[in-house]
Scaffold this motif. Structure first.
Motif, PDB file in Angstrom:
ATOM      1  N   LYS A   1     116.253  35.162   4.011  1.00 41.28           N
ATOM      2  CA  LYS A   1     116.400  33.718   3.916  1.00 41.28           C
ATOM      3  C   LYS A   1     116.831  33.145   5.272  1.00 41.28           C
TER       4      LYS A   1
ATOM      5  N   SER B   1     118.054  28.875   2.586  1.00 36.92           N
ATOM      6  CA  SER B   1     116.793  28.449   1.994  1.00 36.92           C
ATOM      7  C   SER B   1     115.716  29.474   2.306  1.00 36.92           C
TER       8      SER B   1
ATOM      9  N   ARG C   1     125.055  28.099   2.718  1.00 37.06           N
ATOM     10  CA  ARG C   1     123.833  27.562   2.143  1.00 37.06           C
ATOM     11  C   ARG C   1     122.656  28.203   2.859  1.00 37.06           C
TER      12      ARG C   1
ATOM     13  N   ARG D   1     115.733  23.017  -2.875  1.00 44.28           N
ATOM     14  CA  ARG D   1     115.201  24.120  -2.078  1.00 44.28           C
ATOM     15  C   ARG D   1     116.315  24.967  -1.473  1.00 44.28           C
ATOM     16  N   PHE D   2     117.542  24.445  -1.486  1.00 41.03           N
ATOM     17  CA  PHE D   2     118.656  25.131  -0.864  1.00 41.03           C
ATOM     18  C   PHE D   2     119.566  25.757  -1.923  1.00 41.03           C
ATOM     19  N   ASN D   3     120.115  26.919  -1.595  1.00 40.82           N
ATOM     20  CA  ASN D   3     121.056  27.610  -2.473  1.00 40.82           C
ATOM     21  C   ASN D   3     122.418  27.652  -1.808  1.00 40.82           C
TER      22      ASN D   3
END
Length: 244
Positions: free
Chosen positions: A71, A65, A63, A5-7
């Motif tokens: 975001k 989400s 990071r 779910r995290f970038n």
């Protein structure tokens, strides 16, 4: 294992504004995600770990989400290795940020432009000629946005002649000059002539102060047409400084 779910990405802060009492909305320029708005929750609190990290012109690993347009920033780490620009170079760096804010659509990825932005900051901090740094970035930005200049051939498809002078005509390309030092365009603006030898040098990646000076009126016109038709405040500040 990473949470899907995290970038994660490398990023620079372009701009930030307060959000509610303790948070910020930050516009990031990410290498793989482009211009990205994130909410940095609690970043205005005195003891927030984000408070000292979310500053302009510093390389970050981030990071985030969320599925919405804005975001949620979950982590930001300063990568170090780059001092902040100061003096006139600082205003030039703000100019780069304003161009990116105006020119890039959100989440439109431009990794090569990200690398050029980082290289330009390094040049500004390292004392490289400011006009040269800025002009290279302007040309790269126009290229990334689809308004790039053709460095190999003229408007008739012929190879650029190093002994000839040219002027850029929109929708056509480089047009050989028929005399004079400048050419007034249909919209009333004026572009300087650009020597063919300078065009070929740029095509080879050989930039010079002469090339940067010759291209300035042209890149300014193209940016004002395609990126910031209402003008840029940072350009006003920078040109004032250059006159002082």
């Amino acid at each position: 294992m990473n949470n899907p779910r995290f970038n994660a990405d490398f990023a620079y802060v372009l701009h930030s504004v307060p959000y509610k009492e303790t948070s910020l909305i930050v516009e990031l320029f990410c290498r793989e995600h482009g211009r990205l708005p994130v909410v940095a929750k609690g970043a205005k609190r005195p003891h927030s770990g984000l408070r000292s990290v979310l500053v302009s012109f510093q390389p970050l690993q981030v990071r985030f989400s969320g599925k919405s347009e804005v975001k949620t920033l979950t982590h930001a780490e300063w990568l170090g290795g780059l001092m902040s620009p100061d003096g006139k170079a600082l205003f030039a760096a703000y100019y780069l940020n304003e161009l990116l804010m105006r020119g890039l659509s959100r989440e439109d990825t431009h990794p090569e432009l990200f690398d050029l932005y980082q290289e330009t900051l390094v040049g500004l901090v390292g004392g490289e000629d400011m006009n040269l740094c800025v002009r290279r970035f302007e040309v790269g930005l126009l290229q990334a946005l689809g308004y790039g200049l053709d460095w190999q051939s003229d408007a008739q498809g012929r190879e650029i002649d190093v002994a000839c002078d040219y002027i850029w005509v929109d929708q056509l390309g480089w047009d050989p000059s028929r005399g004079g030092n400048v050419n007034e365009l249909t919209n009333g603006t004026v572009d300087s002539l650009v020597q063919g030898i300078l065009i070929t040098q740029i095509q080879k990646g050989q930039w010079s102060k002469a090339a940067a000076s010759a291209l300035k009126p042209l890149t300014r016109r193209l940016l004002m047409t395609h990126v910031a038709p209402n003008g840029l405040m940072s350009r006003v500040w920078m040109e004032h400084l250059l006159r002082t």
